[in-house]
Design a protein around this motif. Structure first.
Motif, mmCIF file in Angstrom:
data_model
loop_
_atom_site.group_PDB
_atom_site.id
_atom_site.type_symbol
_atom_site.label_atom_id
_atom_site.label_comp_id
_atom_site.label_asym_id
_atom_site.label_seq_id
_atom_site.Cartn_x
_atom_site.Cartn_y
_atom_site.Cartn_z
ATOM 1 N N ALA A 43 5.744 -0.542 -13.680
ATOM 2 C CA ALA A 43 5.061 0.484 -12.889
ATOM 3 C C ALA A 43 3.675 0.016 -12.468
ATOM 4 O O ALA A 43 3.252 0.228 -11.318
ATOM 5 N N ARG A 44 2.957 -0.639 -13.381
ATOM 6 C CA ARG A 44 1.620 -1.149 -13.026
ATOM 7 C C ARG A 44 1.706 -2.241 -11.969
ATOM 8 O O ARG A 44 0.862 -2.320 -11.071
ATOM 9 N N ALA A 45 2.719 -3.086 -12.072
ATOM 10 C CA ALA A 45 2.889 -4.136 -11.056
ATOM 11 C C ALA A 45 3.181 -3.533 -9.690
ATOM 12 O O ALA A 45 2.663 -4.003 -8.666
ATOM 13 N N ARG A 46 3.981 -2.477 -9.660
ATOM 14 C CA ARG A 46 4.264 -1.810 -8.392
ATOM 15 C C ARG A 46 3.001 -1.182 -7.813
ATOM 16 O O ARG A 46 2.777 -1.248 -6.593
ATOM 17 N N LYS A 47 2.174 -0.587 -8.650
ATOM 18 C CA LYS A 47 0.934 0.009 -8.163
ATOM 19 C C LYS A 47 0.000 -1.062 -7.614
ATOM 20 O O LYS A 47 -0.656 -0.859 -6.579
ATOM 21 N N ARG A 48 -0.088 -2.210 -8.294
ATOM 22 C CA ARG A 48 -0.952 -3.286 -7.797
ATOM 23 C C ARG A 48 -0.458 -3.803 -6.447
ATOM 24 O O ARG A 48 -1.256 -4.068 -5.548
ATOM 25 N N ARG A 49 0.856 -3.940 -6.315
ATOM 26 C CA ARG A 49 1.400 -4.389 -5.032
ATOM 27 C C ARG A 49 1.150 -3.358 -3.939
ATOM 28 O O ARG A 49 0.856 -3.714 -2.797
ATOM 29 N N PHE B 48 -1.896 -1.815 0.859
ATOM 30 C CA PHE B 48 -2.797 -0.870 1.521
ATOM 31 C C PHE B 48 -4.070 -1.575 1.998
ATOM 32 O O PHE B 48 -4.520 -1.378 3.136
ATOM 33 N N TRP B 49 -4.666 -2.399 1.139
ATOM 34 C CA TRP B 49 -5.887 -3.090 1.514
ATOM 35 C C TRP B 49 -5.641 -4.087 2.638
ATOM 36 O O TRP B 49 -6.489 -4.245 3.537
ATOM 37 N N GLN B 50 -4.505 -4.755 2.618
ATOM 38 C CA GLN B 50 -4.185 -5.699 3.681
ATOM 39 C C GLN B 50 -4.063 -4.980 5.026
ATOM 40 O O GLN B 50 -4.530 -5.483 6.059
ATOM 41 N N ALA B 51 -3.438 -3.802 5.015
ATOM 42 C CA ALA B 51 -3.329 -3.030 6.254
ATOM 43 C C ALA B 51 -4.672 -2.444 6.671
ATOM 44 O O ALA B 51 -4.990 -2.373 7.860
ATOM 45 N N TYR B 52 -5.474 -2.017 5.678
ATOM 46 C CA TYR B 52 -6.788 -1.428 5.992
ATOM 47 C C TYR B 52 -7.710 -2.460 6.623
ATOM 48 O O TYR B 52 -8.515 -2.124 7.505
ATOM 49 N N ARG B 53 -7.625 -3.700 6.191
ATOM 50 C CA ARG B 53 -8.482 -4.738 6.735
ATOM 51 C C ARG B 53 -8.241 -4.997 8.211
ATOM 52 O O ARG B 53 -9.086 -5.584 8.893
ATOM 53 N N GLY B 54 -7.089 -4.568 8.712
ATOM 54 C CA GLY B 54 -6.798 -4.740 10.124
ATOM 55 C C GLY B 54 -7.514 -3.756 11.018
ATOM 56 O O GLY B 54 -7.450 -3.887 12.249
#
Length: 322
Positions: free
Chosen positions: A33-39, A44-50
């Motif tokens: 579950a933690r790995a899924r949240k990190r991914r 989200f951050w990769q899309a936000y940076r756009g």
């Protein structure tokens, strides 16, 4: 007897491997579950940076927040003191006072830095209260049908058609003049829009098949609302929060300008009120009027840019439509 006819219980037969259970399975499930949240956060951050506007807004907010936190270090603890003001009344900008002084001889730049603390605090807390009320009302009204939803929506409509600023002024007038009064006045008058949006999203979520399966397996109202509906409306709530913060900061500045804020604290709206009372408008003392107004506009713009970027990331169709 042939090999095919041997029973499965013979000593030579291999026993099935039992599934993993116990604390080890719980730990692996938690790690997954933690790995899924990190991914998810990384995506989200990769899309936000756009979104260039969202990055500019986030950078501006981080800078303003850092300045507000470091206010005692940057200006000194006595920067708001009237009795220990270092300059003369309404001095124009100079090397010692880059933004001039107020009517008491205090540095306008120092007051501007201290005012960031109050404005950001009021904006964040009022937005949290507003979004919390709107989320609870929206989920309950969308989950329960019948007269529950009807009553909640009629109350929401009443708050929605009433002028928000008028209600906030009325509450701030009858309550004590304090920072918490301003926060409560803003929070309890600006939640109807959030409630409407969350209710619409709740109705969409509850029409999905897995909600029916959860009900068939014995899931109660609390389980469905907290475990299934709330996680699915949280992206909308997050985007709405960033937009509500800018509105809350503007409302706080308006209440302080009207003299309904706490007179013992320094805020950007209170600075505008003090400048008006000191005659800065008629005297043309722009250095006393312009900085707090520009600061309010910049912070509201930064939160709006962040909110629009988050909304576009969470709902990519908006980016295509624009």
């Amino acid at each position: 007897m042939t090999t095919e006819s041997m029973p499965a219980s013979t000593p030579g037969a291999q026993a099935p491997v039992p599934e993993e259970s116990g604390p080890g399975a719980a730990k692996s499930a938690g790690a997954l579950a933690r790995a899924r949240k990190r991914r998810s956060v990384a995506r989200f951050w990769q899309a936000y940076r756009g979104h260039r506007g969202g990055l500019w807004g986030l950078a501006g907010l981080l800078l303003i927040a850092l300045i507000a936190v470091c206010a005692p270090v940057l200006t000194g603890a006595d920067a708001q003191s009237v009795t220990e003001a270092p300059g003369g009344a309404l001095e124009s900008p100079s090397a010692e006072f880059p933004l001039g002084t107020d009517q008491f001889g205090r540095s306008v730049l120092a007051l501007l830095i201290w005012g960031a603390r109050v404005s950001l605090t009021v904006g964040l807390l009022a937005a949290f209260l507003c979004v919390a009320i709107g989320t609870v009302v929206g989920i309950v009204a969308g989950h329960f049908r019948g007269w529950y939803s009807t009553v909640l929506m009629r109350v929401t409509d009443w708050f929605l058609v009433m002028p928000t600023l008028v209600l906030a002024i009325a509450l701030a007038t009858v309550m004590d003049r304090s920072l918490w009064t301003v926060i409560i006045a803003i929070g309890v008058t600006t939640w109807p829009t959030t409630a409407r949006l969350v209710r619409a999203q709740t109705l969409a979520v509850e029409s999905r098949p897995y909600i029916e399966r959860a009900r068939a397996l014995g899931g109660g109202h609390g389980h469905i609302m907290l475990r299934h509906v709330l996680p699915n409306v949280m992206p909308l709530v997050l985007a709405q929060t960033t937009l509500v913060i800018s509105s809350a900061i503007l409302t706080e500045a308006t209440l302080a300008f009207l003299g309904l804020g706490d007179p013992t604290i320094t805020s950007w709206g209170g600075m505008l009120q003090d400048a008006r009372e000191a005659g800065a408008v008629s005297a043309g003392d722009w250095w006393y009027l312009a900085p707090p107004g520009i600061a309010i506009a910049l912070v509201a713009l930064a939160f709006t840019l962040c909110g629009r970027a988050i909304e576009t990331v969470l709902n990519p169709k908006l980016g295509v439509a624009r």
